[in-house]
Design an enzyme around this catalytic site. Sequence first.
Site, PDB file in Angstrom:
ATOM      1  N   ASP A  32      -7.883   1.690   4.110  1.00 56.55           N
ATOM      2  CA  ASP A  32      -7.218   0.380   3.785  1.00 56.55           C
ATOM      3  C   ASP A  32      -7.757  -0.764   4.735  1.00 56.55           C
ATOM      4  O   ASP A  32      -7.714  -0.685   5.788  1.00 56.55           O
ATOM      5  CB  ASP A  32      -5.762   0.626   3.592  1.00 56.55           C
ATOM      6  CG  ASP A  32      -5.357  -0.445   2.814  1.00 56.55           C
ATOM      7  OD1 ASP A  32      -4.560  -0.330   1.809  1.00 56.55           O
ATOM      8  OD2 ASP A  32      -5.300  -1.825   3.265  1.00 56.55           O
ATOM      9  N   HIS A 102      -4.405   3.966  -7.311  1.00 51.05           N
ATOM     10  CA  HIS A 102      -4.822   4.450  -6.126  1.00 51.05           C
ATOM     11  C   HIS A 102      -3.570   4.928  -5.025  1.00 51.05           C
ATOM     12  O   HIS A 102      -2.495   4.558  -5.325  1.00 51.05           O
ATOM     13  CB  HIS A 102      -5.099   3.396  -5.143  1.00 51.05           C
ATOM     14  CG  HIS A 102      -4.543   1.962  -5.301  1.00 51.05           C
ATOM     15  ND1 HIS A 102      -4.369   0.879  -6.420  1.00 51.05           N
ATOM     16  CD2 HIS A 102      -3.505   1.448  -4.351  1.00 51.05           C
ATOM     17  CE1 HIS A 102      -3.508   0.066  -5.938  1.00 51.05           C
ATOM     18  NE2 HIS A 102      -3.170   0.168  -4.844  1.00 51.05           N
ATOM     19  N   LEU A 103      -3.932   5.888  -4.584  1.00 53.17           N
ATOM     20  CA  LEU A 103      -2.741   6.657  -3.835  1.00 53.17           C
ATOM     21  C   LEU A 103      -2.939   6.590  -2.208  1.00 53.17           C
ATOM     22  O   LEU A 103      -4.032   6.640  -1.802  1.00 53.17           O
ATOM     23  CB  LEU A 103      -3.111   8.185  -3.952  1.00 53.17           C
ATOM     24  CG  LEU A 103      -2.226   9.145  -3.372  1.00 53.17           C
ATOM     25  CD1 LEU A 103      -0.773   9.133  -3.556  1.00 53.17           C
ATOM     26  CD2 LEU A 103      -2.815  10.659  -3.511  1.00 53.17           C
TER      27      LEU A 103
HETATM   28  P1  AMP Z   1      -1.316  -1.766  -3.674  1.00 48.17           P
HETATM   29  O1  AMP Z   1      -0.690  -2.933  -3.181  1.00 48.17           O
HETATM   30  O2  AMP Z   1      -0.361  -0.627  -3.814  1.00 48.17           O
HETATM   31  O3  AMP Z   1      -1.942  -1.978  -4.935  1.00 48.17           O
HETATM   32  O4  AMP Z   1      -2.543  -1.585  -2.564  1.00 48.17           O
HETATM   33  C1  AMP Z   1      -3.595  -2.188  -2.564  1.00 48.17           C
HETATM   34  C2  AMP Z   1      -4.188  -1.944  -1.384  1.00 48.17           C
HETATM   35  O5  AMP Z   1      -5.688  -2.064  -1.267  1.00 48.17           O
HETATM   36  C3  AMP Z   1      -3.692  -3.085  -0.363  1.00 48.17           C
HETATM   37  O6  AMP Z   1      -3.252  -2.040   0.951  1.00 48.17           O
HETATM   38  C4  AMP Z   1      -4.757  -3.416   0.178  1.00 48.17           C
HETATM   39  O7  AMP Z   1      -4.912  -3.718   1.663  1.00 48.17           O
HETATM   40  C5  AMP Z   1      -5.920  -2.695  -0.029  1.00 48.17           C
HETATM   41  N1  AMP Z   1      -7.355  -3.366  -0.316  1.00 48.17           N
HETATM   42  C6  AMP Z   1      -7.488  -4.242  -1.026  1.00 48.17           C
HETATM   43  N2  AMP Z   1      -8.992  -4.590  -1.204  1.00 48.17           N
HETATM   44  C7  AMP Z   1      -9.495  -3.476  -0.343  1.00 48.17           C
HETATM   45  C8  AMP Z   1     -10.762  -3.205   0.147  1.00 48.17           C
HETATM   46  N3  AMP Z   1     -12.037  -4.074  -0.350  1.00 48.17           N
HETATM   47  N4  AMP Z   1     -11.093  -2.429   0.784  1.00 48.17           N
HETATM   48  C9  AMP Z   1      -9.903  -1.581   1.142  1.00 48.17           C
HETATM   49  N5  AMP Z   1      -8.851  -1.621   0.891  1.00 48.17           N
HETATM   50  C10 AMP Z   1      -8.447  -2.815   0.278  1.00 48.17           C
END
Ligand code: AMP
Length: 116
Positions: A32, A102-103
């Site tokens: 993440d 996503h998990l």
């Molecule tokens: P959620 O809030 O459950 O939808 O989780 C989305 C997650 O994706 C968050 O923890 C973000 O920090 C992460 N995220 C968003 N863009 C990226 C990226 N390009 N690479 C890695 N993590 C990401």
Amino acid sequence: MAEQDCIFCSVVTGDVRAEIVFQDDRCIAFRDINPQAPVHVLIIPREHIESLDDAGRGDEPVLGHILRVAARVANDEGLTESGFRTVINTGAGAGQSVLHLHLHVLGGRPMHWPPG
Ligand code: AMP
């Protein structure tokens, strides 16, 4: 959301760089970008599924698969003894900010309950 606008689909195609820790023909696991724990890995199906609420019966194999991959990643990250948490946020009210299922795999610090 159209797949061409999906950041995690761009991770799948390689158009967006990610620190990938595991991948196979069905899923990709990567760190993440804004970690909430010393270990914070996201596991996504390669196929675009918007959320758990949009997953159909045909998605059951990949859903089971990413859970098993979560355990494998957690073990590879050294979390076998300390434990780990898996989270799927579904819908804006639950904190889902990326509309590609996503998990989250979190570990390396004490986990509290209930989660915030
Ligand atoms: P959620 O809030 O459950 O939808 O989780 C989305 C997650 O994706 C968050 O923890 C973000 O920090 C992460 N995220 C968003 N863009 C990226 C990226 N390009 N690479 C890695 N993590 C990401």
